[in-house]
Design a protein around this motif. Structure first.
Motif, PDB file in Angstrom:
ATOM      1  N   UNK A  27      -2.814  -8.772 -18.381  1.00  0.00           N
ATOM      2  CA  UNK A  27      -4.452  -9.329 -18.358  1.00  0.00           C
ATOM      3  C   UNK A  27      -5.037  -8.947 -17.082  1.00  0.00           C
ATOM      4  N   UNK A  28      -4.094  -9.620 -16.769  1.00  0.00           N
ATOM      5  CA  UNK A  28      -4.463  -9.707 -15.197  1.00  0.00           C
ATOM      6  C   UNK A  28      -4.253  -8.443 -14.305  1.00  0.00           C
ATOM      7  N   UNK A  29      -3.738  -7.929 -14.673  1.00  0.00           N
ATOM      8  CA  UNK A  29      -3.539  -5.941 -14.399  1.00  0.00           C
ATOM      9  C   UNK A  29      -4.768  -5.040 -14.626  1.00  0.00           C
ATOM     10  N   UNK A  30      -4.696  -5.500 -15.142  1.00  0.00           N
ATOM     11  CA  UNK A  30      -6.089  -4.948 -16.606  1.00  0.00           C
ATOM     12  C   UNK A  30      -7.094  -5.067 -16.129  1.00  0.00           C
ATOM     13  N   UNK A  31      -7.574  -6.872 -15.920  1.00  0.00           N
ATOM     14  CA  UNK A  31      -9.194  -6.991 -15.557  1.00  0.00           C
ATOM     15  C   UNK A  31      -9.452  -7.192 -14.216  1.00  0.00           C
ATOM     16  N   UNK A  32      -8.275  -7.803 -13.370  1.00  0.00           N
ATOM     17  CA  UNK A  32      -8.882  -8.390 -12.339  1.00  0.00           C
ATOM     18  C   UNK A  32      -8.862  -7.601 -10.766  1.00  0.00           C
ATOM     19  N   UNK A  33     -10.290  -7.429 -10.189  1.00  0.00           N
ATOM     20  CA  UNK A  33      -9.971  -6.688  -9.132  1.00  0.00           C
ATOM     21  C   UNK A  33      -8.982  -6.748  -8.880  1.00  0.00           C
ATOM     22  N   UNK A  34      -8.175  -5.698  -7.936  1.00  0.00           N
ATOM     23  CA  UNK A  34      -7.486  -5.957  -7.457  1.00  0.00           C
ATOM     24  C   UNK A  34      -6.935  -4.348  -6.402  1.00  0.00           C
ATOM     25  N   UNK A  35      -6.898  -4.921  -5.208  1.00  0.00           N
ATOM     26  CA  UNK A  35      -7.110  -3.345  -4.039  1.00  0.00           C
ATOM     27  C   UNK A  35      -6.160  -2.993  -3.810  1.00  0.00           C
ATOM     28  N   UNK A  36      -4.836  -3.910  -4.099  1.00  0.00           N
ATOM     29  CA  UNK A  36      -3.566  -1.969  -4.518  1.00  0.00           C
ATOM     30  C   UNK A  36      -3.843  -1.362  -5.400  1.00  0.00           C
ATOM     31  N   UNK A  37      -4.772  -1.790  -5.927  1.00  0.00           N
ATOM     32  CA  UNK A  37      -4.354  -0.757  -7.653  1.00  0.00           C
ATOM     33  C   UNK A  37      -5.679   0.261  -8.098  1.00  0.00           C
ATOM     34  N   UNK A  38      -5.874   1.111  -7.840  1.00  0.00           N
ATOM     35  CA  UNK A  38      -6.512   2.073  -8.035  1.00  0.00           C
ATOM     36  C   UNK A  38      -7.633   1.701  -9.660  1.00  0.00           C
ATOM     37  N   UNK A  39      -8.194   1.589  -9.178  1.00  0.00           N
ATOM     38  CA  UNK A  39      -9.515   1.208 -10.385  1.00  0.00           C
ATOM     39  C   UNK A  39      -9.704   2.379 -11.518  1.00  0.00           C
ATOM     40  N   UNK A  40      -9.118   3.245 -11.672  1.00  0.00           N
ATOM     41  CA  UNK A  40      -9.487   4.032 -12.261  1.00  0.00           C
ATOM     42  C   UNK A  40      -7.770   3.750 -13.055  1.00  0.00           C
ATOM     43  N   UNK A  41      -6.259   4.025 -12.801  1.00  0.00           N
ATOM     44  CA  UNK A  41      -5.417   3.377 -13.267  1.00  0.00           C
ATOM     45  C   UNK A  41      -5.767   2.578 -13.800  1.00  0.00           C
ATOM     46  N   UNK A  42      -5.730   1.044 -13.283  1.00  0.00           N
ATOM     47  CA  UNK A  42      -6.664  -0.166 -14.456  1.00  0.00           C
ATOM     48  C   UNK A  42      -6.683   0.412 -15.621  1.00  0.00           C
ATOM     49  N   UNK A  83       0.516  -1.254   0.175  1.00  0.00           N
ATOM     50  CA  UNK A  83       0.023  -0.255   0.020  1.00  0.00           C
ATOM     51  C   UNK A  83       0.974   1.256   0.200  1.00  0.00           C
ATOM     52  N   UNK A  84       1.984   1.289   0.569  1.00  0.00           N
ATOM     53  CA  UNK A  84       2.575   2.585   0.652  1.00  0.00           C
ATOM     54  C   UNK A  84       4.356   2.357   0.143  1.00  0.00           C
ATOM     55  N   UNK A 112       3.738   4.146 -10.136  1.00  0.00           N
ATOM     56  CA  UNK A 112       5.100   3.914  -9.917  1.00  0.00           C
ATOM     57  C   UNK A 112       4.864   1.771 -11.289  1.00  0.00           C
ATOM     58  N   UNK A 113       3.878   1.479 -10.331  1.00  0.00           N
ATOM     59  CA  UNK A 113       4.729   0.211 -11.090  1.00  0.00           C
ATOM     60  C   UNK A 113       3.318   0.168 -12.370  1.00  0.00           C
ATOM     61  N   UNK A 114       2.593   0.661 -12.832  1.00  0.00           N
ATOM     62  CA  UNK A 114       2.199   1.509 -14.715  1.00  0.00           C
ATOM     63  C   UNK A 114       3.163   1.798 -15.472  1.00  0.00           C
ATOM     64  N   UNK A 115       3.687   2.535 -14.400  1.00  0.00           N
ATOM     65  CA  UNK A 115       5.306   3.291 -15.873  1.00  0.00           C
ATOM     66  C   UNK A 115       6.265   2.303 -15.687  1.00  0.00           C
ATOM     67  N   UNK A 116       6.609   1.479 -14.808  1.00  0.00           N
ATOM     68  CA  UNK A 116       7.197   0.767 -15.106  1.00  0.00           C
ATOM     69  C   UNK A 116       7.672  -0.258 -16.115  1.00  0.00           C
ATOM     70  N   UNK A 117       6.029  -1.323 -16.031  1.00  0.00           N
ATOM     71  CA  UNK A 117       5.708  -2.202 -16.932  1.00  0.00           C
ATOM     72  C   UNK A 117       5.543  -1.706 -17.894  1.00  0.00           C
TER      73      UNK A 117
END
Length: 311
Positions: free
Chosen positions: A193-208, A97-98, A129-134
């Protein structure tokens, strides 16, 4: 191990790892670690034993994402191409989270290229950070793909101009690299695809939603390397055709030379017989006349073959 507080894209060094256990008032912590640092990091951040084991035991890991209670463990492969061989470098990521922890065995160029992007985008959360790295990792596949395409074109040109036995070794080696890489692209595409579609609480929904763009690029990359595999097959056929054409050309020359020397052999065969009377046998200078006639016949046949485009 390097510890930084990232706040609005700006970096502030942190001296003690214990300071990263509690969330900062603003921003997040980025811990850039080596494999040896996991001994210290695992008990502090509650890293799962299986995730740590994957980092330590596998140099080339299969891309995957594992969801744990307090953090995610993500593996993606960075690519490098040195014109001889394709190298994949495992990039292990622990997302909390942080905080975000990157663990690598070799140097990853994308991590160095990431810093100006974070500053420009004023990144303030670990999921961004994860988004830009990937995104950087996937974009690098396009650059490597362009270099592979350039090498294929050069190899094709060399084969058409002058075929060598070493070209077959290059074709087989490069095709094997492409097939091996293609097997890796499938799992990596699934992770995105998982980062894009699956509900992940540590990744903001808008960012997905932004991960969908990266997923589309991953699909394009997979299709591109599928095309490269077909091109390598065509290149091998071109190599074999070129060899066959070269062999036919050599046989044409040998056949022409044999045909040219046939009448000359016939003439010399006559004068090699044991007869007492052969025309011109006792004529002064007849041997020179005969040699001149043989040369005339040889050059005459060569001229006819060239005119008919047989040579």
């Amino acid at each position: 191990m390097k510890i930084r507080l990232v706040k609005n894209g700006l970096f502030t060094p942190v001296d003690h790892i214990e300071d990263t256990l509690a969330p900062p008032p603003e921003g997040f912590y980025w811990i850039d670690a080596d494999l040896e640092d996991l001994i210290v990091l695992q008990p502090l951040f509650g890293m799962h034993d299986l995730a740590v084991e994957d980092c330590l035991n596998e140099e080339e890991q299969r891309p995957k994402i594992e969801v744990y209670e307090s953090h995610y463990f993500i593996v993606i492969n960075s690519i490098r191409f040195d014109d001889e061989e394709i190298f994949l470098r495992a990039l292990n990521i622990f997302l909390g989270r942080h905080y975000i922890i990157t663990v690598t065995q070799q140097k990853i160029n994308e991590l160095r290229s990431l810093k100006p992007v974070l500053w420009e985008q004023e990144v303030n959360h670990p999921d961004r950070f994860l988004y830009h790295l990937v995104d950087l990792v996937v974009d690098n596949y396009f650059l490597v793909g362009d270099r592979i395409e350039a090498r294929i074109e050069k190899l094709e040109e060399d084969i058409l101009m002058h075929t060598k036995k070493s070209h077959l070794t290059e074709i087989i080696g490069l095709r094997s690299e492409i097939l091996w890489l293609k097997k890796v692209l499938g799992p990596q595409k699934e992770v995105i695809a998982t980062l894009n579609k699956k509900e992940l609480k540590l990744i903001d929904h808008q960012l997905q939603k932004y991960f969908s763009d990266i997923y589309e690029n991953a699909v394009k990359i997979a299709e591109t390397f599928e095309t490269y595999r077909d091109l390598m097959g065509n290149l091998r056929e071109a190599y074999q055709s070129s060899l066959a054409g070269r062999a036919n050309e050599i046989m044409r020359v040998f056949t022409a030379l044999t045909t040219i020397f046939m009448p000359l052999t016939f003439i010399t065969g006559i004068y090699g017989m044991n007869f007492d009377y052969i025309p011109g046998l006792h004529v002064h200078g007849a041997s020179y006349v005969l040699l001149g006639f043989m040369l005339l016949v040889g050059f005459g046949m060569f001229y006819i073959f060239r005119k008919k485009d047989w040579l």
